[in-house]
Design a protein around this motif. Sequence first.
Motif, short mmCIF file in Angstrom:
data_model
loop_
_atom_site.label_atom_id
_atom_site.label_comp_id
_atom_site.label_asym_id
_atom_site.label_seq_id
_atom_site.Cartn_x
_atom_site.Cartn_y
_atom_site.Cartn_z
N GLN A 130 0.84 -1.20 0.00
CA GLN A 130 0.00 0.00 0.00
C GLN A 130 0.87 1.25 0.00
OE1 GLN A 130 -3.28 -0.60 -0.09
NE2 GLN A 130 -3.89 1.55 -0.30
N VAL A 274 -9.52 -7.59 -3.34
CA VAL A 274 -9.32 -7.00 -2.01
C VAL A 274 -8.83 -5.58 -2.23
CG1 VAL A 274 -8.03 -7.10 0.14
CG2 VAL A 274 -8.77 -9.23 -0.94
N GLY A 275 -9.59 -4.61 -1.73
CA GLY A 275 -9.20 -3.22 -1.93
C GLY A 275 -9.13 -2.88 -3.41
N ARG A 276 -7.97 -2.47 -3.86
CA ARG A 276 -7.77 -2.12 -5.27
C ARG A 276 -6.94 -3.17 -6.00
NH1 ARG A 276 -8.24 3.46 -7.00
NH2 ARG A 276 -9.65 4.54 -5.57
N GLU A 316 -13.29 0.44 -6.46
CA GLU A 316 -13.84 -0.50 -5.49
C GLU A 316 -15.17 -1.09 -5.96
OE1 GLU A 316 -11.01 2.22 -3.41
OE2 GLU A 316 -12.66 2.49 -4.83
#
Length: 384
Positions: A130, A274-276, A316
């Motif tokens: 991240q 998951v997330g981006r 998302e």
Amino acid sequence: MGGTAVVVGGGIGGLAAAIGLRRIGWEVTVVERAATLGDAGAGISLAANGLRALDELGVGKAVRDASRGQYSGGTRTPEGGWLARMDGAVLERAVGTPIMGIPRSTLHRLLRESLPAEALLIGSAAAVGQAGPGTVRVDCGDTVLDADLVVAADGIGSKVRELLFPAHPGPVHSGSTVLRAITEQPVGLRTDFELTWGRGAEFGHIAFHDGRAEWHAVLSLPAGTRFPDPLAELRRRFRTWHDPIPALLDATRPGDVLHHDVNELRTPLPSFAVGRIALLGDAAHAMTPNLGQGACQALEDAVSLAAALSAESTVEAALTRYDAERRPRSQEVARAARQAGRMGQQLSHPLAVALRNTAMRLTPSRAAMRMILRHHAWVPPRLN
């Protein structure tokens, strides 16, 4: 919606994903750890669903021009008797195309040529982390890429999947191993495609438009089994099987034989996003090859992902849509492929083999066609 994306993995699924993202206006970098891209491997069969996905990506015609339609063939016994005949013309009328056979390296090259050279970062391992709100950082050694989206197309041993789902058991051995190659020269074949099922063994071939052929031999063996001389071992095991099996082996150079254990993601993932970060192809749903759907499902993933990103206002939301569309279908195909292997090559008891063979001979062609259409009759979303 547009943005920047990093695709981790330069195989068929990763390249297709990059093509799809570029078609909807995204900037894309494909990161591949191998020093050279995709000019290895044997052959591949592309069903209607995979070909339709390639059409939507703009490379369908080029792939068809380099392929050979599978109009004749079927499934046989080692003695040569037919268990089921294949009529590619009937399938073509039902879904618009026969199954097409193409060397994997040719398919990979055609996908690669659809991307600009500067979109490919070759010979670099990728570490995903991240970077900040709404951004994923991919560390590629000397190069660091910040992206709005990461597509993990890094195969059955996906490091990104391990990062996202550390408790997942990962790939497991299916109980089979596969040896395969492309013949060095053309071989006189009377059919476009065949499978032959024996006790705990399968031999098949795909004919190419240049007269050469891909063959594969699947054996029920423990993981890690290897042979000092693979081609000699196959000649020994299949010496009494029907023509053209001996001729295919005789037309092959020993150094061209590839040998891999057949592994799969038997435990389904709880999500493909998951997330981006989105998982795609074998990283998401590695399956056994018994239905010939592995690459086709990756191509479906690529088009569906691009379509979701084109339709939704946020990454998302798009990945939620992608997961909802792709996970049920691809995991169902994986289950069907596993079952096909158990009822096909992996059967070894004589009574079970005899019952299977009788059932195949008695199955009406219309019923067999319905089973095929369950997987082939997929229509891609449009990429605007």
